[in-house]
Structures are given as C-alpha cells and as structure tokens.
Design a protein around this motif. Structure first.
Motif, short mmCIF file in Angstrom:
data_model
loop_
_atom_site.label_atom_id
_atom_site.label_comp_id
_atom_site.label_asym_id
_atom_site.label_seq_id
_atom_site.Cartn_x
_atom_site.Cartn_y
_atom_site.Cartn_z
N UNK A 173 59.49 43.25 30.91
CA UNK A 173 59.43 41.91 30.32
C UNK A 173 59.36 40.83 31.40
N UNK A 174 60.22 40.86 32.45
CA UNK A 174 60.07 39.88 33.53
C UNK A 174 58.71 39.97 34.23
N UNK A 175 58.17 41.19 34.34
CA UNK A 175 56.85 41.37 34.95
C UNK A 175 55.80 40.62 34.13
N UNK A 176 55.82 40.83 32.81
CA UNK A 176 54.86 40.15 31.94
C UNK A 176 55.04 38.64 31.97
N UNK A 177 56.30 38.19 32.05
CA UNK A 177 56.58 36.76 32.10
C UNK A 177 55.97 36.13 33.35
N UNK A 178 56.08 36.82 34.48
CA UNK A 178 55.50 36.29 35.72
C UNK A 178 53.98 36.30 35.67
N UNK A 179 53.41 37.38 35.17
CA UNK A 179 51.96 37.50 35.13
C UNK A 179 51.33 36.48 34.18
N UNK A 180 52.05 36.16 33.08
CA UNK A 180 51.47 35.33 32.03
C UNK A 180 52.07 33.94 31.92
N UNK A 181 53.01 33.58 32.79
CA UNK A 181 53.66 32.28 32.71
C UNK A 181 52.68 31.13 32.87
N UNK A 182 53.07 29.98 32.35
CA UNK A 182 52.18 28.81 32.38
C UNK A 182 51.75 28.47 33.81
N UNK A 183 52.69 28.49 34.73
CA UNK A 183 52.36 28.19 36.13
C UNK A 183 52.25 29.45 36.97
N UNK A 184 53.14 30.42 36.72
CA UNK A 184 53.14 31.62 37.56
C UNK A 184 51.88 32.46 37.39
N UNK A 185 51.21 32.34 36.23
CA UNK A 185 49.99 33.11 36.02
C UNK A 185 48.88 32.68 36.97
N UNK A 186 48.98 31.47 37.50
CA UNK A 186 47.95 30.95 38.40
C UNK A 186 48.21 31.34 39.86
N UNK A 187 49.38 31.93 40.13
CA UNK A 187 49.74 32.27 41.51
C UNK A 187 48.83 33.36 42.07
N UNK A 188 48.63 33.32 43.38
CA UNK A 188 47.97 34.41 44.09
C UNK A 188 49.01 35.49 44.35
N UNK A 189 48.69 36.73 43.99
CA UNK A 189 49.67 37.80 44.12
C UNK A 189 49.14 38.92 45.02
N UNK A 190 49.89 39.20 46.09
CA UNK A 190 49.58 40.29 47.01
C UNK A 190 50.65 41.37 46.86
N UNK A 191 50.27 42.63 47.05
CA UNK A 191 51.23 43.72 46.90
C UNK A 191 51.03 44.78 47.98
N UNK A 192 52.16 45.36 48.44
CA UNK A 192 52.12 46.43 49.42
C UNK A 192 53.01 47.57 48.95
N UNK A 193 52.44 48.77 48.92
CA UNK A 193 53.18 49.99 48.62
C UNK A 193 53.56 50.65 49.93
N UNK A 194 54.86 50.85 50.15
CA UNK A 194 55.34 51.44 51.40
C UNK A 194 55.66 52.92 51.16
N UNK A 195 54.94 53.79 51.84
CA UNK A 195 55.21 55.22 51.72
C UNK A 195 54.65 55.84 50.46
N UNK A 196 54.91 57.14 50.30
CA UNK A 196 54.31 57.91 49.22
C UNK A 196 55.06 57.81 47.90
N UNK A 197 56.28 57.24 47.90
CA UNK A 197 57.10 57.22 46.69
C UNK A 197 57.06 55.89 45.95
N UNK A 198 56.22 54.97 46.37
CA UNK A 198 56.14 53.66 45.72
C UNK A 198 55.47 53.78 44.35
N UNK A 199 55.82 52.86 43.45
CA UNK A 199 55.20 52.80 42.13
C UNK A 199 53.86 52.08 42.26
N UNK A 200 52.83 52.83 42.63
CA UNK A 200 51.54 52.22 42.92
C UNK A 200 50.90 51.59 41.70
N UNK A 201 51.09 52.15 40.53
CA UNK A 201 50.48 51.57 39.33
C UNK A 201 51.05 50.19 39.05
#
Length: 219
Positions: free
Chosen positions: A131-159
């Motif tokens: 739910x917090x993930x969806x709120x950030x992705x779809x928020x009025x202002x937060x949806x416009x943010x540029x989002x970068x992501x890094x997966x560290x190692x083989x056990x990260x939740x890549x999806x």
C-alpha cells in the motif's frame, strides 16, 4: 535588497534527493554497508560544490533496518552538510515504513523541483509495503518524481525494485560488489548535477552508469 539578490531568491528552488537505504542485518556482510556509506558520503560531497543559481540540491536519507524505518537525515541543503553519520546495518527490512516517510515528505513539499527518489536494497521487505508503495507511485506529487533503484547482491527483490524504477534508460541497476555500489551513486550524482545546472531543472536527466572498466567515473 539588490536586483541580483532578488533574482537569486526568486529562482533558486530546492531540488530534493531522497535516498531510501536498506540497513537491514544482511547489509553488514561483504562490505555492503561500508560501500553504501562511502557512496552516500561522496555523493553529498559532490553536491555541496554545485552552483545554486537555479536549483539548490537538498538531500534526505531514510533508512529501513532495525525494527522500523527512520528519517536518518531530514531534507537539508547539501552545501550545509559538513559530515555524514555512517549508517549501521541491523535487524529486518521495513520498507513500507520508509516508503510512507518518503511519500509524506514529497506531498508536504512546496515550491520544489521534481524530486529524485533513490531506493537501494539487498533483500525482501518484511512489513506491509504494497500500500505505501502504491501511494508513492501514484501520489499527486510523488508520482512525478524520478525514481532510481539498485539491487544489491543476488537476494534482492528485483521485481519490486524494477517496478519502483521509472528511468527508461536504466530501469534497474544490479550491484554485485562494493565497486558497483560506488558506480551507481556516482551515476546518480552526475544525473542530479546535470539537472541542477540545466536551464530546465524540473526535467529528469538520464542515469548513465559508467562501465566497470571506465576509470574516469571515480569520485
């Protein structure tokens, strides 16, 4: 007040950089937390020398480790940061709490350029994060943010990380070692610096990851 001073006051708007940093116990192995600390420290140092004519780079660090997410560093102008307190790895991975803190910070912000949100993690969330993930992705202002992501190692939740990232040039960066973590933060630094110097700081700039054998990218 001089005309120049008035011009600077009117045009220098904050450019927020919000880092969501995994500080769970698994980050304590293989030099991951040390590399994360160095990457953050060097990134902040590089921002501190940027011109503030159009955009003032501000940095916030939200950690998710231990038993809960914490606002480790409130949004602060980079040029005012004299030091960076190293992060400590322990506990679980409460990502949902970090996403909620980031959403609130962005939605409460006014008169700022489009934020950059950076998410780095080496594992799977341990709390109710959807739910917090969806709120950030779809928020009025937060949806416009540029989002970068890094997966560290083989056990990260890549999806999850892949769904978080919205830079078409670099949808997800995978770090296999400490050097890769440094490369990622160097690329973030270059992207944000380019925006701050641009005539249009509200527009995102690509995240260009230097190749592993490129010696020019070092801090």
């Amino acid at each position: 007040m001089s005309e120049l001073k008035k011009f600077q006051v009117q045009t220098a708007r904050p450019l927020p950089i919000i880092v969501l940093a995994d500080t769970s116990g698994s980050m304590a192995v293989d030099g991951k937390i040390e590399a994360l600390n160095k990457g953050l420290k060097d990134m902040i140092a590089s921002f501190s020398s940027e011109s503030r004519l159009r955009a003032e780079i501000q940095v916030s660090v939200i950690t998710f480790g231990g038993s809960q997410a914490e606002l480790n560093l409130p949004l602060t102008p980079a040029h005012q940061l004299q030091s960076f307190t190293p992060l400590v790895a322990e506990g679980i991975t409460p990502l949902g709490g970090a996403l909620s803190l980031a959403s609130q910070m962005i939605e409460d912000s006014t008169r700022v350029y489009t934020p950059v949100v950076v998410l780095v993690s080496d594992g799977y969330p341990n709390d109710d994060w959807e739910v917090p993930f969806a709120r950030l992705i779809n928020g009025e202002r937060s949806s416009k943010a540029t989002r970068f992501a890094m997966a560290i190692g083989a056990d990260a939740d890549e999806q999850m990380l892949r769904d978080f990232a919205n830079d078409p040039e670099a949808p997800l960066f995978r770090a296999e070692n400490a050097r890769d973590i440094h490369r990622f933060f160097r690329a973030v630094s270059m992207s944000v610096s380019a925006r701050s110097q641009s005539a249009t700081p509200n527009q995102s700039t690509p995240l260009l990851i230097p190749s592993a054998d490129d010696q020019d990218w070092e801090f």
